[in-house]
Write a protein that holds these residues in place. Structure first.
Motif, short mmCIF file in Angstrom:
data_model
loop_
_atom_site.label_atom_id
_atom_site.label_comp_id
_atom_site.label_asym_id
_atom_site.label_seq_id
_atom_site.Cartn_x
_atom_site.Cartn_y
_atom_site.Cartn_z
N ALA A 297 0.22 10.75 -0.89
CA ALA A 297 1.14 10.32 -1.94
C ALA A 297 0.33 9.50 -2.95
N ASP A 298 0.09 10.07 -4.12
CA ASP A 298 -0.82 9.48 -5.10
C ASP A 298 -0.36 8.09 -5.52
N GLY A 299 -1.27 7.11 -5.40
CA GLY A 299 -0.96 5.74 -5.77
C GLY A 299 -0.18 4.98 -4.72
N ILE A 300 0.18 5.65 -3.61
CA ILE A 300 0.96 5.00 -2.55
C ILE A 300 0.18 4.97 -1.24
N THR A 301 -0.27 6.14 -0.79
CA THR A 301 -1.05 6.20 0.46
C THR A 301 -2.53 6.43 0.19
N GLY A 302 -2.88 6.56 -1.07
CA GLY A 302 -4.26 6.85 -1.47
C GLY A 302 -4.23 7.38 -2.90
N TYR A 303 -5.21 8.19 -3.23
CA TYR A 303 -5.28 8.73 -4.58
C TYR A 303 -5.60 10.22 -4.56
N LEU A 304 -5.13 10.91 -5.59
CA LEU A 304 -5.49 12.30 -5.84
C LEU A 304 -6.39 12.36 -7.07
N LEU A 326 -5.54 -3.87 -1.14
CA LEU A 326 -5.05 -2.55 -1.54
C LEU A 326 -5.25 -1.54 -0.42
N ARG A 327 -6.40 -1.59 0.24
CA ARG A 327 -6.64 -0.69 1.36
C ARG A 327 -5.60 -0.90 2.46
N GLU A 328 -5.30 -2.13 2.74
CA GLU A 328 -4.33 -2.42 3.80
C GLU A 328 -2.93 -1.96 3.42
N THR A 329 -2.56 -2.18 2.15
CA THR A 329 -1.22 -1.76 1.70
C THR A 329 -1.09 -0.25 1.73
N MET A 330 -2.09 0.45 1.21
CA MET A 330 -2.03 1.91 1.20
C MET A 330 -2.14 2.47 2.62
N GLY A 331 -2.93 1.83 3.46
CA GLY A 331 -3.04 2.29 4.84
C GLY A 331 -1.72 2.18 5.57
N ALA A 332 -1.00 1.08 5.39
CA ALA A 332 0.30 0.92 6.04
C ALA A 332 1.30 1.95 5.50
N ALA A 333 1.24 2.21 4.20
CA ALA A 333 2.13 3.21 3.61
C ALA A 333 1.81 4.61 4.14
N GLY A 334 0.52 4.88 4.38
CA GLY A 334 0.12 6.17 4.93
C GLY A 334 0.68 6.39 6.32
N ARG A 335 0.64 5.35 7.13
CA ARG A 335 1.22 5.44 8.48
C ARG A 335 2.71 5.76 8.40
N GLN A 336 3.42 5.11 7.53
CA GLN A 336 4.86 5.35 7.37
C GLN A 336 5.12 6.77 6.86
N HIS A 337 4.28 7.23 5.94
CA HIS A 337 4.41 8.58 5.37
C HIS A 337 4.30 9.64 6.46
N VAL A 338 3.32 9.49 7.34
CA VAL A 338 3.12 10.46 8.42
C VAL A 338 4.28 10.40 9.41
N ASP A 339 4.69 9.19 9.78
CA ASP A 339 5.81 9.04 10.71
C ASP A 339 7.07 9.73 10.18
#
Length: 364
Positions: A297-304, A326-339
């Protein structure tokens, strides 16, 4: 309902791992599930006690007519209601023909986004009652090639979030790969083939290192391009900044220790390694190609970034390396995205729903 699953991968990653997770999920619901796979394959052993029956047999490539004959016999022995062809190699066309001769409807899983010629699509896909794609990106490719929308369903690949989770052993990680305490790690986990974009990462490395000189790039995987990429790295004078880590079976322990995962592929069906890293709380910088925008998710879990754009890749990777919060925020959002979107339960339910639709039966 008796379903025969065909998976021709020798190693337990990628599509074969998805099949094993699906079989585990289906074991909790009514029905009989039989796995046909290559003799000596890792899934042949792993699926024992998971599938109701495992039939291991020789698989010698796309033109292995004898494999088709053996599969035909299994379909007849099992009085199969449906066959699910999970692999391309040796299984899609030969498997579809075997199913047609046995009078059993076939479902094909499509895991890659590379286009096929329209005439071939029109001919080949007549063999299948339905097609499952692992991303909407792949589904759009098939629709553009002429398949009717009602014949194609997207069921995204899944990630075992109990296995892939935050909290790695960073001390072990640094010892294992020779990293100093003050170095940051950018990983890439992909087969060494041109479309994965290793050359783009190598081209981006000098700009990243100019801003963050204590960066190490860890490349996981193997493949025909590895020697060429090694040579390119050394030609660029980057030999001390790159680690060629080979194929690893312990990525669930490695991913949580990365600071950023890069994936500048030109083509990608979905990118399960991106999802595995995200489940471990790692921000991902990926190319906007194939199914990658569904994984990142661009700008949320990382970048495209645009495919092939090493400047954009360097800028986004550098931005993350320079900002721990920023790494920690996007990393936490990535975990939620996958879940939320890539659970094994959802994959199992949606696959079973396709089976029921093809057979014209309801749940239960």
């Amino acid at each position: 309902m008796t379903v025969v699953h065909v998976e021709t991968g020798m190693h337990l990653y990628g599509g074969a791992l998805q099949v094993l997770m699906l079989l585990r999920g289906l074991a909790a619901s009514p029905g009989r599930h039989v796995l046909v796979c290559p003799a000596g394959s890792e899934i042949a052993e792993a699926a024992q006690g998971v599938a109701d029956r495992v039939v291991a047999m020789p698989v010698r490539g796309d033109l292995d007519v004898a494999f088709g004959a053996r599969l035909y016999r299994v379909l007849r022995e099992e009085d199969a209601d449906l066959v699910h062809l999970h692999s391309r190699r040796g299984a899609d066309v030969i498997g579809g023909i075997a199913a047609r001769l046995a009078g059993v409807p076939a479902v094909l899983s499509r895991r890659v986004d590379n286009p096929e010629r329209r005439w071939w699509v029109a001919l080949k896909y007549r063999l299948y009652a339905h097609v499952i794609t692992i991303s909407e990106g792949i589904r759009e490719v098939l629709l553009a090639e002429g398949l009717a929308p009602e014949r194609v369903t997207c069921v995204r690949s899944a990630v075992d979030t109990q296995t892939y989770r935050p909290g790695g052993d960073r001390a072990w990680f640094r010892r294992e790969f020779g990293l100093a305490d003050d170095e940051v790690a950018v990983g890439m986990a992909a087969q060494f083939i041109p479309r994965k974009g290793h050359r783009v990462l190598v081209a981006a490395a000098p700009a990243v290192l100019a801003a963050h000189p204590r960066t190490r790039f860890l490349l996981f995987g193997r493949g025909p391009e590895e020697a060429a990429i090694r040579s390119l790295v050394h030609e660029q004078g980057l030999g001390d900044r790159f680690v060629f880590a080979g194929f690893r079976t312990d990525m669930a322990h490695i991913f949580p220790c990365l600071d950023v995962l890069a994936h500048p592929a030109y083509m990608e069906g979905l990118g399960v390694t991106l999802l595995q890293a995200a489940a471990c709380g790692v921000p991902v910088v990926g190319a906007e190609a194939g199914g990658i925008p569904e994984a990142v998710a661009d700008g949320i879990t990382g970048y495209l970034v645009p495919p092939g754009d090493s400047t954009a890749l360097a800028e986004r990777v550098g931005r993350l390396l320079g900002d721990l919060a920023l790494r920690e925020t996007m990393g936490a959002a990535g975990r939620q995205h996958v879940d939320a979107r890539f659970s094994v339960t959802a994959m199992t339910v949606l696959n079973r729903r396709v089976y029921e639709r093809v057979l014209g039966v309801g749940s239960g």
